[in-house]
Every structure is written in structure tokens, then in C-alpha cells.
Scaffold this active site. Structure first.
Site, PDB file in Angstrom:
ATOM      1  N   GLY A 244      -3.770   0.230   5.977  1.00  0.00           N
ATOM      2  CA  GLY A 244      -4.942  -0.489   5.495  1.00  0.00           C
ATOM      3  C   GLY A 244      -4.546  -1.574   4.525  1.00  0.00           C
ATOM      4  O   GLY A 244      -3.421  -2.084   4.554  1.00  0.00           O
ATOM      5  N   SER A 245      -5.445  -1.918   3.647  1.00  0.00           N
ATOM      6  CA  SER A 245      -5.213  -3.002   2.701  1.00  0.00           C
ATOM      7  C   SER A 245      -4.297  -2.559   1.563  1.00  0.00           C
ATOM      8  O   SER A 245      -4.136  -1.361   1.294  1.00  0.00           O
ATOM      9  CB  SER A 245      -6.548  -3.468   2.111  1.00  0.00           C
ATOM     10  N   GLY A 249      -3.876   0.996  -0.611  1.00  0.00           N
ATOM     11  CA  GLY A 249      -2.591   1.612  -0.921  1.00  0.00           C
ATOM     12  C   GLY A 249      -2.395   1.862  -2.402  1.00  0.00           C
ATOM     13  O   GLY A 249      -1.764   2.846  -2.799  1.00  0.00           O
ATOM     14  N   GLU A 266       1.420   1.578   5.109  1.00  0.00           N
ATOM     15  CA  GLU A 266       1.486   0.368   5.929  1.00  0.00           C
ATOM     16  C   GLU A 266       0.325  -0.514   5.489  1.00  0.00           C
ATOM     17  O   GLU A 266      -0.811  -0.338   5.926  1.00  0.00           O
ATOM     18  CB  GLU A 266       1.384   0.724   7.411  1.00  0.00           C
ATOM     19  N   CYS A 300      -2.162  -6.840  10.932  1.00  0.00           N
ATOM     20  CA  CYS A 300      -1.366  -6.877   9.702  1.00  0.00           C
ATOM     21  C   CYS A 300      -0.180  -7.814   9.854  1.00  0.00           C
ATOM     22  O   CYS A 300       0.346  -8.332   8.871  1.00  0.00           O
ATOM     23  CB  CYS A 300      -0.912  -5.472   9.317  1.00  0.00           C
TER      24      CYS A 300
END
Length: 512
Positions: A244-245, A249, A266, A300
Site C-alpha cells: 500500500g502507501s 507502512g 511493499e 506502484c
């Protein structure tokens, strides 16, 4: 252009794939529960009952019990389950790929490609199930043997994002299963239907596999933040892979660190490509177009910054602007469409804000804005933004089809611009100069986890470990030795002699 409704096709696919209608809340268009919608038309496909935090803890408890049994199954036998999963995915590829298109808005070839990626990682993991190797280590003591062994770790939590609604699960689940770990999956609340479909496909593989697969080996959690927090905070989940963003994270990482759990993060990627004087400009043009506009800029690994040498800038950028002006935008189910919808209205709002910031920083914007389409789907014109310098929104990732372009004079300057952002996921250089290519790949070049030459930063094969550095989180999934993250390592020393020499020459003699 008329848009055919997405709901009938999605419900028919779910029925064919074996998703029980009991999974849906009554009144699919009433807004009860979690609404699953299609970004193609904006319509609600179904409403799903959300998993409560208490139910999440119960599911994790069953997964932990499954771990105690699954770890005893030999790894090659565990690989057989993943082989069967690959077979079931091959049989379901057309339906599951179209469901990805309907729920995530990807063009058809990308939806099918995502399912193919799942099949590929299954093949990879099946071979891996016979290659969970440890090392034999030289020991300083006579008549001793030292080695490392690898053991299953425990329940693996997977939190996935909407833009790769099924592939990210497979990168983790295929490896986790062969490593001996059950999986508890919280998909994005924007793409729950594909998760339910994958779970149904896996259940068919489990039924064929037989009684060695314990109940609770795999579960899906439907919901938002509260469910994710329950998964992240549970001490029975020793590893969580979260995609995700960077903002997400920053919240997940410390929560896992607080209880000493492992994190595979990630996160964001403000990816760049350098176009050198010797670049093959026709190849570069094609690579940039896909990398920057594919998946409507919602990968991403999407190309977001293009750093072009001043000697080729005027030969490349006007051609690129023409491609941006003419690219086919519309229903991703239709042949010829290259850019489908954004996931929702919030994504368009973020894109509009970034373009306004770019203008304020001196940028010249080509394209952008909402592309009119019938229905409530959100479509945007890809934007090419010429920037006088790397500044403003160019320093941050906007999850939308915006490509910022700026000039450079020498390679050191280009690499400094390339590395001068917080994220460190994927990168490229376009050059026919071997020295430039090798410098870009060296320790003085790209600071990203993925560095390419003469291909774009977007699109990765499962044979290579996927992930990045800095604000991308440092996680790695798929190929190489990424399997080690899903296991625990033990160093074993065996004394097969009759004396007891101590390491480092320590003496400790007693009268026995």
C-alpha cells in the site's frame, strides 16, 4: 460511448467460480455492509458483510491451529497443493482475469496478465518446495558439524492493495504455503470480490489435495482499518506482508516492530527513467508510454518522472505529447482501450491537485482533467508535465497517470535527480552506452530495489525478488531467496566426538 453494466457479468463470473451468494449481504445495491463496486461504471456489484475484529481473532486462532498441523506436512507435499492451485488458476484464468478488469478497472490483457502471474508464482513455488536449502558451515571444533536449518514460521498475514488485487496475494501465499505457513488475507476494501473468487479457487485445490490440508489453512477478512489492525496486532501472526502507501507502512511497520513481528512492506514508488543521448528513442517512446499510462498510472512501479538529456529532449518529448493526446481512454473491456478508469473520485481529486501544484511550480501541463464518459466511473486524461526542475509534486508519488519530464546535462546530475526522492522502488535508464548502463546499475547509480536498462520500470517477472528501498519499505517478495522471510532459521551444532572443545578456545575444566 455506452458502457455495458458490470454487475451482471461480475455476478455470473462469481457464480461460475463457486463464490456462494451467501457471501453477499441482502440487497446488493442498498449499501448494506461493504460495497463492492466497479470503477468502470461506478455501479455497486454486491454488498458484503464485514468481518468483525472478534471474528478476525477467531479466524487467526483457527489459522494458528492449522499451522501446528501444516508444519508437519513435508515441504514437497505442501508444494503439491500449490501445484493444484496452479492448475485451478489455469482453468479459471479467463473468468478471474475478467473479474479483475470488472473490479479493478484494468484493461483485459492486464487482468489476464495478473492471473498469469499467479500461475507463474505457483510454478516457481512448486520447484522451491524441494529447495528449502540450509548451509553446512565450517566449524572450528574437531568432531563437530554445524549447519543451518529452516522451519515454518507461523501464520502469515497478507494485506493487499486494489491495483493488484490477486497477484500480490499469490506472491506471498504460494511461498508461505510451501514454507509451512497458513495465510490470513485482508484484501483492499475496494476489491473484495476478486479475493473471494481466489479463495473459492483455492478451496477446489484443497479439496483435491485431501486431508493433509487442515481447516483454517486460508481465510479472507472483509473490511477496512479495524480488521487490518486486528490482524497486524495479533501475536499469533509472526509475519505480515503489507502492500500500500508509504503512509500505511508508517503505521503498520511500528505496530509490528512493537511486538517483534516481521514486516514485508511493499510501499510507494516515485519511479524515474533516465533517457541518455544514445537512447533508441523509438523503443524509449513505447516503453515510457506503457510504464507511465498502463493501469491508468495506478501501479506502484508506474513511471512518474522522466529525466531526459538536453540533446534528445526536443526529439522525444513532442512525440510523447502526441501519444498522450491520442491514447485510447475508455471501457477497459473494449479492444483497443489502453487507459481505463481511476479507482474512484478521490484519485481524480488527488491528480487535479498535483497538476495545480505543478503549474504553480512552473510546469507546463499537457492533458489531464476528467475524460467524459457515461455512468459514474471516473476517467482521466493522462497528463504529461514539463518541469523546469525537479520540484513540487514531482518529489512525491501521486497515484494517477501523471508523468513529469525534466532535462539534465550530465549523468551524475541525472542520477542525483533520480535518487533525490523518498521512494526507492523501480528505475530505468535508456542508453546504448555500456559505461552509462553499468554506472546506473552500480553502487553509485540507482538506489532502487529494481534497476533496468532499456525497459521501463513497470512490470516485473516472478523470478526476481520484487521490492524497494527507502520509503518503499525494504520488503522483498517472489523470486531469489525471498522464501526465507516466511521461515525461521536455526543454527545446529552436533558433537560426534568424545571430548568437549569450546568455541574461541575457552577453557572450563571441572572435576567430573
Amino acid at each position: 460511448m455506452d458502457l455495458a453494466p458490470a454487475r451482471p457479468d461480475a455476478l455470473a463470473i462469481l457464480e461460475r467460480l463457486g463464490v456462494a451468494h451467501s457471501a453477499f449481504a441482502d440487497g446488493a445495491t442498498t449499501g448494506a455492509g461493504l460495497s463492492a463496486r466497479s470503477p468502470i461504471t461506478g455501479e455497486t456489484i454486491a454488498a458484503l458483510a464485514e468481518t468483525t475484529p472478534d471474528e478476525t481473532r477467531e479466524i487467526i486462532g483457527r489459522a494458528h491451529e492449522a499451522f501446528l498441523r501444516w508444519r508437519e506436512v513435508p515441504a514437497p507435499r505442501r508444494g503439491e497443493l500449490v501445484r493444484l492451485l496452479g492448475e485451478e488458476l489455469r482453468a479459471a484464468k479467463e473468468d478471474l482475469g475478467l473479474l479483475v478488469t470488472l473490479e479493478a478497472g484494468k484493461i483485459v490483457s492486464e487482468g489476464l496478465g495478473e492471473v498469469q502471474e499467479m500461475i507463474d508464482i505457483c510454478d516457481f513455488a512448486v520447484g522451491l518446495s524441494r529447495q528449502l536449502y540450509g548451509l553446512t558451515i565450517a566449524t572450528e571444533r574437531r568432531h563437530h558439524r554445524m549447519a543451518e536449518t529452516w522451519h515454518p514460521l507461523g501464520v502469515c498475514g497478507v494485506i493487499s492493495a486494489f491495483n493488484f488485487p490477486v497477484a500480490v496475494w499469490s506472491w506471498n501465499a504460494a511461498l508461505a504455503f510451501v514454507c509451512g505457513d497458513p495465510v490470513v488475507w485482508k484484501p483492499s476494501e475496494k476489491t473484495p470480490l476478486t479475493a473471494l473468487a481466489v479463495d473459492a479457487i483455492l478451496k477446489r485445490a484443497i479439496a483435491r489435495f485431501g486431508e493433509d490440508a487442515p481447516e483454517g489453512l486460508h481465510s479472507v477478512l472483509i473490511g477496512g482499518r479495524a480488521v487490518g489492525e486486528a490482524l497486524v496486532d495479533d501475536p499469533r501472526v509472526p509475519i505480515v506482508s503489507a502492500t500500500g502507501s508509504t503512509r500505511m507502512g508508517r503505521e503498520v511497520g511500528p505496530r509490528l516492530a512493537k511486538r517483534f513481528a516481521r514486516a514485508i512492506l511493499e510501499l510507494g514508488g516515485n519511479n524515474a527513467a533516465i533517457v541518455a543521448p544514445s537512447a533508441d528513442l523509438d523503443l524509449t517512446l513505447r516503453a515510457v508510454a506503457f510504464s507511465a499510462m498502463g493501469t491508468a498510472g495506478q501501479r506502484c512501479t508506474t513511471l512518474r518522472r522522466l529525466i531526459v538529456h538536453e540533446s534528445v529532449y526536443d526529439a522525444l518529448v513532442p512525440k510523447l505529447a502526441k501519444v498522450y493526446a491520442s491514447v485510447a481512454i475508455g471501457d477497459p473491456r473494449k479492444d483497443g482501450t489502453l487507459v481505463g478508469p481511476l479507482v474512484d473520485a478521490d484519485a481524480l481529486a488527488m491528480m487535479d491537485r498535483a497538476l495545480e501544484e505543478a503549474k504553480a511550480a512552473g510546469g507546463t501541463v499537457h492533458g489531464g482533467g476528467r475524460a467524459p464518459m457515461p455512468g459514474e466511473g471516473v476517467y482521466a486524461r493522462p497528463a504529461l508535465v514539463e518541469m523546469p526542475s525537479q520540484a513540487g509534486p514531482m518529489l512525491h508519488e501521486t497515484f494517477a497517470p501523471i508523468l513529469y519530464v525534466t532535462r539534465y546535462r550530465d549523468l551524475d546530475e541525472a542520477i542525483a535527480l533520480h535518487n533525490g526522492v523518498g521512494a526507492g522502488l523501480s528505475s530505468s535508464i535508456f542508453t546504448l552506452d555500456m559505461r552509462e548502463a553499468e554506472r546506473f546499475l552500480s553502487d553509485a547509480g540507482s538506489d532502487c530495489g529494481i534497476a533496468n536498462v532499456n525497459i521501463g520500470p513497470s512490470g516485473a517477472e516472478i523470478g526476481g525478488a520484487f521490492g524497494g528501498e527507502k520509503e518503499t519499505g525494504g520488503g522483498r517478495e517472489a523470486g531469489s531467496d525471498a522464501w526465507k522471510a516466511y521461515m525461521r532459521r536455526a543454527t545446529n551444532t552436533v558433537n560426534f566426538g568424545t571430548t568437549l572443545p569450546l568455541a574461541q578456545g575457552v577453557k572450563f575444566d571441572i572435576d567430573a
